[in-house]
Design a protein around this motif. Structure first.
Motif, PDB file in Angstrom:
ATOM      1  N   ALA A  62      43.543  39.571  43.818  1.00  0.00           N
ATOM      2  CA  ALA A  62      42.738  40.707  44.339  1.00  0.00           C
ATOM      3  C   ALA A  62      43.176  41.912  44.717  1.00  0.00           C
ATOM      4  N   VAL A  63      44.432  42.002  45.018  1.00  0.00           N
ATOM      5  CA  VAL A  63      44.992  43.483  45.392  1.00  0.00           C
ATOM      6  C   VAL A  63      45.178  44.359  44.002  1.00  0.00           C
ATOM      7  N   PHE A  64      45.481  43.421  42.927  1.00  0.00           N
ATOM      8  CA  PHE A  64      45.436  44.025  41.493  1.00  0.00           C
ATOM      9  C   PHE A  64      44.164  44.637  41.204  1.00  0.00           C
ATOM     10  N   ALA A  65      43.254  43.755  41.306  1.00  0.00           N
ATOM     11  CA  ALA A  65      41.852  44.215  40.938  1.00  0.00           C
ATOM     12  C   ALA A  65      41.323  45.289  41.693  1.00  0.00           C
TER      13      ALA A  65
ATOM     14  N   SER B 152      31.514  53.108  45.044  1.00  0.00           N
ATOM     15  CA  SER B 152      32.762  52.205  45.048  1.00  0.00           C
ATOM     16  C   SER B 152      32.697  50.921  45.143  1.00  0.00           C
ATOM     17  N   LEU B 153      31.749  50.407  45.819  1.00  0.00           N
ATOM     18  CA  LEU B 153      31.786  48.860  45.924  1.00  0.00           C
ATOM     19  C   LEU B 153      31.157  48.403  44.532  1.00  0.00           C
ATOM     20  N   VAL B 154      30.175  49.120  44.242  1.00  0.00           N
ATOM     21  CA  VAL B 154      29.862  48.704  42.851  1.00  0.00           C
ATOM     22  C   VAL B 154      30.644  48.475  41.614  1.00  0.00           C
ATOM     23  N   VAL B 155      31.603  49.401  41.899  1.00  0.00           N
ATOM     24  CA  VAL B 155      32.742  49.348  40.741  1.00  0.00           C
ATOM     25  C   VAL B 155      33.541  48.402  41.018  1.00  0.00           C
ATOM     26  N   ILE B 156      33.975  48.125  42.205  1.00  0.00           N
ATOM     27  CA  ILE B 156      35.050  47.145  42.721  1.00  0.00           C
ATOM     28  C   ILE B 156      34.367  45.581  42.293  1.00  0.00           C
TER      29      ILE B 156
END
Lengths: 198, 190
Positions: A62-65, B152-156
């Protein structure tokens, strides 16, 4: 007269330096030195995986992502700055606003984006160092990135710091097109690392 | 509702073009690469507009100039991004509709759209009084900050779709994750 001569001489010195550097890189690329250097770097890449970045990147997906997502967001910031500055040089947008204003301000945004891109990129590289070492596209990206950074700080920026009216318009446009091509290559090869590694 | 969405996804998945796109190594990767490159153009423009409103970028350029001039390249990038995004969805419809990250991304995109509408409405109403100010008024700055946050949340979330942590086949039946993903029997076949 003497000032003009000095300026011309200075320009030639820079040109000769750049051409020499390009020739040295080409000589390196086509000699056995490239392969030897690549083989010697393997130990370094294995070490990268043992660093805290490497351990975190490998252990917590998750950190990597999340770091990957911020890498992409920073690329967007960097890309936005490049597109706006180069589009201004091409005369496509902000033609009524002094180019100096756009170039200087977007350069600050570019530098901020580049710092985050490099920081997140190093983190990600540590997490998958043993894999990317074997991917040709990773090395293409590194070459494109090094070219981009060199181009911005040693060619584009020094050139455009001069009075833009003194530079031939075709040179300004060529600089803008080269800049866009280099950074599109950086982004595209970066994305392709994900495909090549899967 | 989940069954309805699933049935549509299965119908899409059964079309020949969906399979061709999914199975084509180069075409799928090219579509995804163009999706990312257009995202860089779209968000690059958007971030500059938002940062201008917050006073962090191009403070000496009138805010309306930034917003109006960068709108066209932003919309161009957005259009290509949406088109390639639809193609990516079409290539993997069943897994996408049952992905909690994809669902979160769609909700966030809705949030982005509402925020963009309000942002432009408020800006057009008042820009003449603060156009040359280095920082926009509070309400506009809030819209710009929300825009940065939402995207930013969309990209994440978009990035997370690629990972299988909460895929239906790896989570327990009846769990919160399965409920949010809308998992139903048969999904794992795809």
């Amino acid at each position: 007269m003497s000032t003009t001569s000095a300026t011309t001489s200075g320009s030639y010195t820079k040109t000769i330096t750049v051409v020499t550097l390009v020739l040295l890189i080409l000589a390196f690329s086509f000699s056995s030195l490239r392969r030897d250097t690549w083989l010697q770097l393997y130990e370094f890449f294995l070490w990268m995986e043992t660093t805290p970045f490497g351990v975190i990147g490998k252990t917590w997906g998750a950190v990597f992502a999340i770091v990957e997502a911020f890498h992409l967001l920073a690329m967007a910031l960097l890309g936005g700055a490049v597109v706006v500055a180069d589009a201004r040089l091409m005369g496509w947008i902000f033609a009524d606003i002094p180019a100096r204003e756009i170039l200087d301000k977007t350069h600050k945004v570019f530098v901020a984006g580049l710092i985050v891109v490099l920081a997140t990129g190093i983190f990600m590289a540590c997490g998958v160092a043993g894999k990317i070492y074997w991917l040709p596209v990773f090395w293409y990206k590194m070459l494109a990135l090094a070219t981009g950074i060199f181009f911005v700080f040693f060619i584009r920026r020094p050139l455009l710091r001069r009075d833009l009216n003194e530079i031939r318009p075709i040179v300004v446009k060529l600089v803008a097109i080269s800049s866009m091509l280099v950074w599109v290559t950086v982004a595209a090869t970066g994305r392709w690392i994900g495909f090549a590694g899967s | 509702m989940n069954q309805f969405v699933y049935d549509i996804a299965v119908w899409l998945d059964n079309t020949a073009w969906s399979t061709l796109l999914h199975e084509s190594y180069y075409m799928y990767n090219w579509v995804e690469s163009i999706h990312v490159l257009s995202l860089i153009i779209c968000l690059g423009m958007l971030f500059l507009i938002d940062l201008r409103m917050l006073g962090y970028a191009l403070p000496n350029v009138p805010a309306s100039s930034i917003a109006n001039r960068l709108n066209l390249p932003m919309l161009l990038g957005f259009s290509i991004m949406v088109f390639t995004g639809l193609l990516l969805f079409y290539a993997v419809p069943v897994r996408s509709t049952q992905s909690v990250w994809f669902r979160a991304k769609m909700i966030l995109l809705l949030g982005c759209a509402i925020n963009a509408f309000l942002f432009h409405k408020r800006m057009n109403e008042s820009v003449s009084s603060w156009d040359n100010d280095a920082r926009a008024p509070g309400r506009i700055r809030l819209g710009a900050a929300l825009s940065l946050g939402f995207w930013s949340l969309v990209v994440i979330c978009g990035r997370f779709i690629a990972y299988d942590w909460f895929d239906c086949e790896y989570t327990d039946v009846g769990s919160l994750s399965q409920m949010l993903s809308g998992c139903i029997d048969g999904q794992t076949r795809y």
